[in-house]
Design a protein around this motif. Sequence first.
Motif, short mmCIF file in Angstrom:
data_model
loop_
_atom_site.label_atom_id
_atom_site.label_comp_id
_atom_site.label_asym_id
_atom_site.label_seq_id
_atom_site.Cartn_x
_atom_site.Cartn_y
_atom_site.Cartn_z
N UNK A 53 78.79 -61.60 13.77
CA UNK A 53 79.74 -62.01 12.73
C UNK A 53 80.65 -60.86 12.32
N UNK A 54 80.10 -59.63 12.28
CA UNK A 54 80.94 -58.48 11.94
C UNK A 54 81.95 -58.19 13.05
N UNK A 55 81.52 -58.32 14.29
CA UNK A 55 82.43 -58.09 15.40
C UNK A 55 83.58 -59.10 15.39
N UNK A 56 83.27 -60.34 15.07
CA UNK A 56 84.33 -61.36 15.07
C UNK A 56 85.34 -61.15 13.95
N UNK A 57 84.99 -60.33 12.96
CA UNK A 57 85.95 -60.00 11.90
C UNK A 57 86.84 -58.83 12.27
N UNK A 58 86.53 -58.17 13.40
CA UNK A 58 87.41 -57.11 13.91
C UNK A 58 88.80 -57.72 14.12
N UNK A 59 89.86 -57.15 13.57
CA UNK A 59 91.19 -57.75 13.68
C UNK A 59 91.61 -58.05 15.12
N UNK A 60 91.23 -57.17 16.02
CA UNK A 60 91.63 -57.39 17.43
C UNK A 60 90.93 -58.62 18.01
N UNK A 73 92.22 -62.53 19.13
CA UNK A 73 91.80 -63.15 20.39
C UNK A 73 91.23 -64.55 20.16
N UNK A 74 90.55 -64.75 19.02
CA UNK A 74 90.02 -66.09 18.70
C UNK A 74 91.17 -67.09 18.60
N UNK A 75 92.28 -66.68 17.97
CA UNK A 75 93.43 -67.57 17.83
C UNK A 75 94.04 -67.89 19.19
N UNK A 76 93.97 -66.94 20.10
CA UNK A 76 94.60 -67.11 21.42
C UNK A 76 93.70 -67.82 22.42
N UNK A 77 92.39 -67.53 22.36
CA UNK A 77 91.47 -68.00 23.41
C UNK A 77 90.43 -69.00 22.93
N UNK A 78 90.19 -69.02 21.62
CA UNK A 78 89.13 -69.89 21.10
C UNK A 78 87.87 -69.08 20.80
N UNK A 79 87.12 -69.52 19.79
CA UNK A 79 85.97 -68.76 19.32
C UNK A 79 84.86 -68.68 20.36
N UNK A 80 84.65 -69.75 21.14
CA UNK A 80 83.55 -69.73 22.11
C UNK A 80 83.77 -68.67 23.19
N UNK A 81 85.02 -68.53 23.65
CA UNK A 81 85.32 -67.54 24.68
C UNK A 81 85.08 -66.13 24.14
N UNK A 82 85.53 -65.88 22.92
CA UNK A 82 85.37 -64.55 22.34
C UNK A 82 83.90 -64.25 22.07
N UNK A 83 83.17 -65.25 21.56
CA UNK A 83 81.73 -65.05 21.33
C UNK A 83 81.01 -64.72 22.64
N UNK A 84 81.41 -65.37 23.71
CA UNK A 84 80.79 -65.09 25.00
C UNK A 84 80.99 -63.65 25.42
N UNK A 85 82.21 -63.13 25.21
CA UNK A 85 82.50 -61.74 25.57
C UNK A 85 81.70 -60.78 24.68
#
Length: 429
Positions: free
Chosen positions: A5-12, A16-28
């Motif tokens: 959850x802290x990583x997903x709050x990283x601005x970068x 990426x969540x807006x561009x690729x979707x949360x599932x893709x970013x969580x996977x990375x």
Amino acid sequence: MPRTDRLLRDPRLSVAVERLGVDVVKGAVREAQRRAREGRIPPEDVPETALALLPGTACGLRPVINATGVLLHTNLGRATLSAAARQAVQEAAGPTDVELDLATGVRARRGRSALAALRGRVPSAGAAHVVNNGAAALVLAATALAAGREVVVSRGEMVEIGDGFRLPDLLVSTGARLREVGTTNRTSAADYAAVIGPDTGFVLKVHPSNFRITGFTRSAQTAELTGLGVPVVVDIGSGLLAPHPALPDEPDAETQLRAGASLVTASGDKLLGGPQCGLLLGDPDLVTALARHPLARALRVDKLTLAALKATLTGPPTPTARALTADPARLRTRADRLAHGLAADGIDVRAVASAATVGGGGAPGVTLPSAALSLPEPYAAALRTGSVPVVGRLESGRCLLDLRAVPEQDDERLAQAVRSVRPGGEGRA
């Protein structure tokens, strides 16, 4: 270990969540965390590693550089769309007037501008229709004209079109019956005439576009079959709309229609250089009947394909057209320049003469003089799996990167891809 959850709050990563979707970013993120747990990276490197693991887009397909020397490589998606076609696809992504007449506010024919452009490129076509691929064009013709009836076809034209798909199986699936005539190497107009009867739906001529038979051969020409009292359908396959000086033996739609063909079918993503689609050109009554057949709805193309097709037909020369007519001397100059620059970096490379092909089931036996970079064989796998995938070919124990299908503006990307990898993974980006 940084929490997800802290990583997903990283601005970068938020961007990426807006561009690729949360599932893709969580996977990375989870993959980066796994590498940290295994000791492959320090925990503080998890955010940067997650960012590096993200794909460039959400489409699931990776762009590659086609250095195979095959202009229309089926496994690489065949024709590269022109800049005009790509822009047209972007413009058509939102709401469009695909089936609406803006002047009157009533429903209009789907894809009318693309169909008009197609007829403009093939003046002998009384009408045109577009379906989702070349095989679908033939399926629609067989279903509408010969379901429960016979299709007369030469034994020498019963082709396999790739990946195990065979023309006889395709036609029989429509409910048509095949009436084979002639022999593998010789078929005359008299062979067709002898079997024409009340059950004949049409005569089919198929261009054997992925092989050649030489020697004691004979095939009936379209003009010889037009007086038999039934429609003559010609599947030219490769999508050449008019004669091309570099391909004198490749059939084209305009010539076949002038010779009397009732209907010509072809692919749009081969020599035409456009999107995947199937083209039907010919007699207005026949084309209209096919376009109104119930199956046509299931085979219709979307607005993005129509937009790309229109831009391909009316825009500047396509990448396929440019590759087909590339100057061999210019290709060698490019290869020499690239080889010189890479050799200066200590890479075992040299410029060599090469032979390219059309591919995509077109122009069998035709070779196009080209130039290539020759590298040690292990580079083939290293380049395919690099950050910018490059697909070449193996020949005589060397990896060849043929330049005929590589646009000149991609030369530096190609060179950088070679610099960024080392066989066995050393120095791989």
